[in-house]
Motif scaffolding. Structure first.
Motif, PDB file in Angstrom:
ATOM      1  N   ILE A  29       0.870  -1.172   0.000  1.00 55.59           N
ATOM      2  CA  ILE A  29       0.000   0.000   0.000  1.00 55.59           C
ATOM      3  C   ILE A  29       0.912   1.229   0.000  1.00 55.59           C
ATOM      4  O   ILE A  29       1.589   1.503   0.990  1.00 55.59           O
ATOM      5  N   PRO A  30       0.962   1.962  -1.108  1.00 53.98           N
ATOM      6  CA  PRO A  30       1.893   3.094  -1.206  1.00 53.98           C
ATOM      7  C   PRO A  30       1.462   4.279  -0.341  1.00 53.98           C
ATOM      8  O   PRO A  30       0.300   4.399   0.048  1.00 53.98           O
ATOM      9  N   VAL A  31       2.422   5.122  -0.062  1.00 52.80           N
ATOM     10  CA  VAL A  31       2.178   6.349   0.686  1.00 52.80           C
ATOM     11  C   VAL A  31       1.401   7.311  -0.208  1.00 52.80           C
ATOM     12  O   VAL A  31       1.656   7.388  -1.414  1.00 52.80           O
ATOM     13  N   ARG A  32       0.457   8.039   0.373  1.00 56.18           N
ATOM     14  CA  ARG A  32      -0.278   9.037  -0.416  1.00 56.18           C
ATOM     15  C   ARG A  32       0.697  10.099  -0.914  1.00 56.18           C
ATOM     16  O   ARG A  32       1.670  10.426  -0.251  1.00 56.18           O
ATOM     17  N   GLU A  33       0.431  10.624  -2.096  1.00 54.50           N
ATOM     18  CA  GLU A  33       1.315  11.632  -2.705  1.00 54.50           C
ATOM     19  C   GLU A  33       1.577  12.799  -1.754  1.00 54.50           C
ATOM     20  O   GLU A  33       2.706  13.258  -1.632  1.00 54.50           O
ATOM     21  N   GLU A  34       0.530  13.263  -1.082  1.00 60.38           N
ATOM     22  CA  GLU A  34       0.692  14.434  -0.209  1.00 60.38           C
ATOM     23  C   GLU A  34       1.503  14.132   1.048  1.00 60.38           C
ATOM     24  O   GLU A  34       1.963  15.041   1.733  1.00 60.38           O
ATOM     25  N   ASP A  35       1.717  12.847   1.343  1.00 56.18           N
ATOM     26  CA  ASP A  35       2.492  12.466   2.525  1.00 56.18           C
ATOM     27  C   ASP A  35       3.925  12.065   2.203  1.00 56.18           C
ATOM     28  O   ASP A  35       4.709  11.771   3.101  1.00 56.18           O
ATOM     29  N   LYS A  36       4.278  12.037   0.909  1.00 54.83           N
ATOM     30  CA  LYS A  36       5.632  11.648   0.519  1.00 54.83           C
ATOM     31  C   LYS A  36       6.624  12.719   0.939  1.00 54.83           C
ATOM     32  O   LYS A  36       6.329  13.901   0.918  1.00 54.83           O
ATOM     33  N   LYS A  37       7.806  12.279   1.300  1.00 55.43           N
ATOM     34  CA  LYS A  37       8.862  13.192   1.713  1.00 55.43           C
ATOM     35  C   LYS A  37       9.954  13.205   0.647  1.00 55.43           C
ATOM     36  O   LYS A  37      10.183  12.221  -0.037  1.00 55.43           O
ATOM     37  N   GLN A  38      10.622  14.320   0.518  1.00 50.56           N
ATOM     38  CA  GLN A  38      11.723  14.459  -0.420  1.00 50.56           C
ATOM     39  C   GLN A  38      12.941  13.711   0.108  1.00 50.56           C
ATOM     40  O   GLN A  38      13.063  13.464   1.309  1.00 50.56           O
ATOM     41  N   CYS A  42      14.147  13.145   6.008  1.00 51.70           N
ATOM     42  CA  CYS A  42      14.059  12.445   7.295  1.00 51.70           C
ATOM     43  C   CYS A  42      15.425  12.263   7.947  1.00 51.70           C
ATOM     44  O   CYS A  42      15.520  11.925   9.118  1.00 51.70           O
ATOM     45  N   THR A  43      16.472  12.447   7.194  1.00 53.18           N
ATOM     46  CA  THR A  43      17.830  12.289   7.721  1.00 53.18           C
ATOM     47  C   THR A  43      18.603  13.564   7.417  1.00 53.18           C
ATOM     48  O   THR A  43      18.078  14.489   6.812  1.00 53.18           O
TER      49      THR A  43
END
Length: 88
Positions: A29-38, A42-43
């Motif tokens: 189940i992929p992440v929603r487009e609006e929740d994706k991070k560049q 995260c690091t």
């Protein structure tokens, strides 16, 4: 990636609906487009690469040859030139 048993996570009605399409298989189940991070969000990877590139450009402007920078940073001479071109 850690797998989770759908019976433990999804409501029974939703699980039954999904079972109409697939049973006993893995479902991504992929992440929603609006929740994706560049990349690097995260690091600190993105920040570290930017700092490295600034140091490369600065050293080159101070007269350090491309060949030396390539050896110092374990990159190809082509990569060093690309970094320098990108910071003009």
């Amino acid at each position: 990636m850690k797998y989770i048993n759908a019976e433990k996570m999804l409501p029974k009605e939703l699980l039954r609906s999904i079972q109409e399409y697939t049973q006993g298989s893995y479902l991504y189940i992929p992440v929603r487009e609006e929740d994706k991070k560049q990349w690097g969000e995260c690091t600190q990877s993105k920040k570290l690469v930017q700092e490295r590139n600034e140091a490369i450009v600065s050293a080159n402007h101070s007269g350090v040859p491309v060949k030396t920078l390539a050896q110092l940073y374990h990159l190809t001479e082509h990569s060093i030139r690309r970094i320098i071109r990108g910071h003009r």
